[in-house]
Write a protein that holds these residues in place. Structure first.
Motif, PDB file in Angstrom:
ATOM      1  N   ASN A   1       1.302  -1.517  -0.132  1.00 49.50           N
ATOM      2  CA  ASN A   1       0.259   0.088   0.344  1.00 49.50           C
ATOM      3  C   ASN A   1       0.357   1.520  -0.169  1.00 49.50           C
ATOM      4  O   ASN A   1       0.639   2.424  -0.784  1.00 49.50           O
ATOM      5  N   VAL A   2       1.958   1.393   1.038  1.00 50.05           N
ATOM      6  CA  VAL A   2       2.935   2.248   0.592  1.00 50.05           C
ATOM      7  C   VAL A   2       3.404   2.707  -0.998  1.00 50.05           C
ATOM      8  O   VAL A   2       3.392   3.666  -1.250  1.00 50.05           O
ATOM      9  N   ALA A   3       3.815   1.455  -1.651  1.00 49.25           N
ATOM     10  CA  ALA A   3       4.214   1.328  -3.266  1.00 49.25           C
ATOM     11  C   ALA A   3       2.845   1.852  -3.627  1.00 49.25           C
ATOM     12  O   ALA A   3       3.254   3.070  -4.920  1.00 49.25           O
TER      13      ALA A   3
ATOM     14  N   ALA B   1       8.736   3.718  -4.884  1.00 44.63           N
ATOM     15  CA  ALA B   1       7.356   2.539  -5.005  1.00 44.63           C
ATOM     16  C   ALA B   1       8.229   1.859  -5.013  1.00 44.63           C
ATOM     17  O   ALA B   1       7.904   0.024  -4.172  1.00 44.63           O
ATOM     18  N   GLU B   2       9.283   1.315  -6.192  1.00 40.76           N
ATOM     19  CA  GLU B   2       9.519   0.039  -6.419  1.00 40.76           C
ATOM     20  C   GLU B   2      10.362  -0.079  -5.509  1.00 40.76           C
ATOM     21  O   GLU B   2      10.362  -1.939  -5.016  1.00 40.76           O
ATOM     22  N   ALA B   3      11.657   0.659  -4.679  1.00 35.80           N
ATOM     23  CA  ALA B   3      11.810   0.178  -3.084  1.00 35.80           C
ATOM     24  C   ALA B   3      10.495  -1.037  -2.154  1.00 35.80           C
ATOM     25  O   ALA B   3      11.059  -1.951  -2.279  1.00 35.80           O
ATOM     26  N   ALA B   4       9.619  -0.567  -2.194  1.00 38.91           N
ATOM     27  CA  ALA B   4       9.089  -0.849  -1.345  1.00 38.91           C
ATOM     28  C   ALA B   4       8.418  -2.139  -1.297  1.00 38.91           C
ATOM     29  O   ALA B   4       8.342  -3.001  -1.192  1.00 38.91           O
ATOM     30  N   LEU B   5       8.195  -2.100  -2.788  1.00 44.57           N
ATOM     31  CA  LEU B   5       7.425  -3.482  -3.828  1.00 44.57           C
ATOM     32  C   LEU B   5       9.427  -4.061  -3.605  1.00 44.57           C
ATOM     33  O   LEU B   5       8.694  -6.102  -3.450  1.00 44.57           O
TER      34      LEU B   5
ATOM     35  N   LEU C   1       1.184  -3.517  -9.377  1.00 45.56           N
ATOM     36  CA  LEU C   1       2.117  -3.056  -9.016  1.00 45.56           C
ATOM     37  C   LEU C   1       3.237  -2.050  -9.892  1.00 45.56           C
ATOM     38  O   LEU C   1       3.262  -1.332 -10.484  1.00 45.56           O
ATOM     39  N   ARG C   2       4.142  -2.861  -9.921  1.00 43.11           N
ATOM     40  CA  ARG C   2       5.498  -3.496 -10.917  1.00 43.11           C
ATOM     41  C   ARG C   2       5.105  -3.070 -12.304  1.00 43.11           C
ATOM     42  O   ARG C   2       5.757  -1.682 -12.593  1.00 43.11           O
ATOM     43  N   ALA C   3       4.180  -3.583 -12.915  1.00 44.22           N
ATOM     44  CA  ALA C   3       3.567  -3.182 -14.436  1.00 44.22           C
ATOM     45  C   ALA C   3       3.079  -1.683 -14.135  1.00 44.22           C
ATOM     46  O   ALA C   3       3.697  -1.463 -15.570  1.00 44.22           O
ATOM     47  N   GLN C   4       2.665  -0.724 -13.585  1.00 43.56           N
ATOM     48  CA  GLN C   4       2.121   0.610 -13.528  1.00 43.56           C
ATOM     49  C   GLN C   4       3.260   0.839 -13.647  1.00 43.56           C
ATOM     50  O   GLN C   4       2.822   1.807 -14.368  1.00 43.56           O
ATOM     51  N   ILE C   5       4.318   0.875 -12.555  1.00 42.78           N
ATOM     52  CA  ILE C   5       5.575   1.831 -12.312  1.00 42.78           C
ATOM     53  C   ILE C   5       6.201   1.729 -13.496  1.00 42.78           C
ATOM     54  O   ILE C   5       6.805   2.650 -14.635  1.00 42.78           O
TER      55      ILE C   5
END
Length: 334
Positions: free
Chosen positions: A168-170, A182-186, A208-212
């Motif tokens: 959720n932070v990401a 965001a990537e670091a949180a994932l 979420l990785r896909a969105q980034i």
């Protein structure tokens, strides 16, 4: 008398990874508990059955089971099950866009005494309130709740809760366009999930990785992430996750100029969202469909979807009062 504890413990272990089996075993546990007049075990079985139904996107049926569990609490003390049930009821309301009821349930979780809500539920309530603020487009406030939840999960036994908070932070950071953070949180969340398998969380990470990746312009890599996310969602009949990732896949297809694929993906997502009654996902689908038809030069269809998006967004953003936002902020510093 059969000891139901091993069966209930098994359901808890498999609910995220073998949801169909968990539903069957929770129903078995409930029936045995009723036959043996064990109301506390019946309440727990109903909780687990309802939780599993939510994973399938069957929010009304799931909430019916959860309400039945809470009803048992009128006659017997549920202990910490009380907080667990309230949290799951909040999740069902949130998924369907009923934010007023959602806020009531999650704030109530934080107000319960320790013998009715353990640290796990308090952590999940903060995650939930952050999600509610996210849905209201209050991304900085959402991030504060989610980071607070991360701080509450330093115990290794809470690894999955920490992963959920980090996911959720990401998501918050993604909306704030802070992609590296965001990537670091994932990156921190994924190993925790693999040590404690949870298909829904793993699908969220890849989605979420896909969105980034899409935001950075790498369409092919975003699509690869989405294929993993969709496979995980479909294997576990997670309708919410499937719809969410189909919308992102539709955005990828639009960016790549594959408009026929985009139409199919977004139409599937909208159908799923409407079947589940999830207004927030339906709004997202209408928004991206409006973009698609605009790109196709079909102005009337684009306007129809834009109007539907605007109406749903207005409904979702208009539910919570300033006083309720203030209450949620107060709970952050409790």
């Amino acid at each position: 008398m059969i000891d139901l504890r091993p069966l209930l413990n098994r359901v808890r272990r498999i609910i995220a990874s073998q949801t169909v089996e968990a539903i069957a075993q929770a129903a078995q546990a409930r029936e045995l508990a009723r036959q043996q007049a064990q109301p506390l075990a019946e309440a727990e079985a109903l909780l687990l059955h309802g939780q599993a139904m939510l994973m399938f996107g069957r929010f009304e049926k799931g909430r019916t089971a959860l309400m039945a569990s809470l009803e048992i609490g009128r006659g017997v003390e549920l202990g910490t099950l009380h907080g667990e049930v309230l949290h799951q009821i909040a999740r069902s309301y949130y998924a369907q866009g009923n934010y007023d009821q959602t806020a009531d349930c999650w704030v109530a979780c934080l107000d319960l005494p320790p013998d009715q809500a353990d640290g796990d539920v308090r952590c999940l309530a903060h995650i939930g309130l952050g999600q509610l603020l996210y849905a209201q487009e209050q991304f900085e406030a959402a991030l504060a709740h989610h980071r607070h939840a991360v701080e509450l999960t330093t115990n290794p036994d809470l690894a999955l809760y920490r992963a959920a908070a980090l996911i959720n932070v990401a998501a918050d950071l993604l909306q704030l366009e802070r992609f590296d953070e965001a990537e670091a949180a994932l990156d921190e969340a994924l190993p925790l999930i693999r040590l404690n398998p949870h298909a829904e969380h793993e699908a969220e990470v890849y989605g979420l990785r896909a969105q980034i990746t899409l935001a950075r312009g790498d369409i092919e890599r975003a699509q690869r992430h989405l294929r993993v996310a969709l496979k995980l969602s479909r294997l576990n009949s997670n309708g919410w996750g499937e719809a969410f990732n189909l919308i992102t896949l539709g955005r990828c297809s639009i960016a790549a100029g594959n408009f026929d694929h985009a139409r199919d993906e977004l139409s599937q997502a909208l159908t799923l969202a409407e079947a589940m009654g999830t207004a927030s996902l339906a709004a997202r689908a209408h928004e991206v469909l409006a973009e698609l038809f605009q790109r196709l030069g079909q102005a009337a269809d684009a306007q129809t979807h834009l109007d539907r998006f605007s109406k749903l967004r207005e409904q979702l953003l208009g539910q919570l009062s300033a006083s309720r936002f203030a209450t949620m902020e107060l709970r952050l510093v409790d």
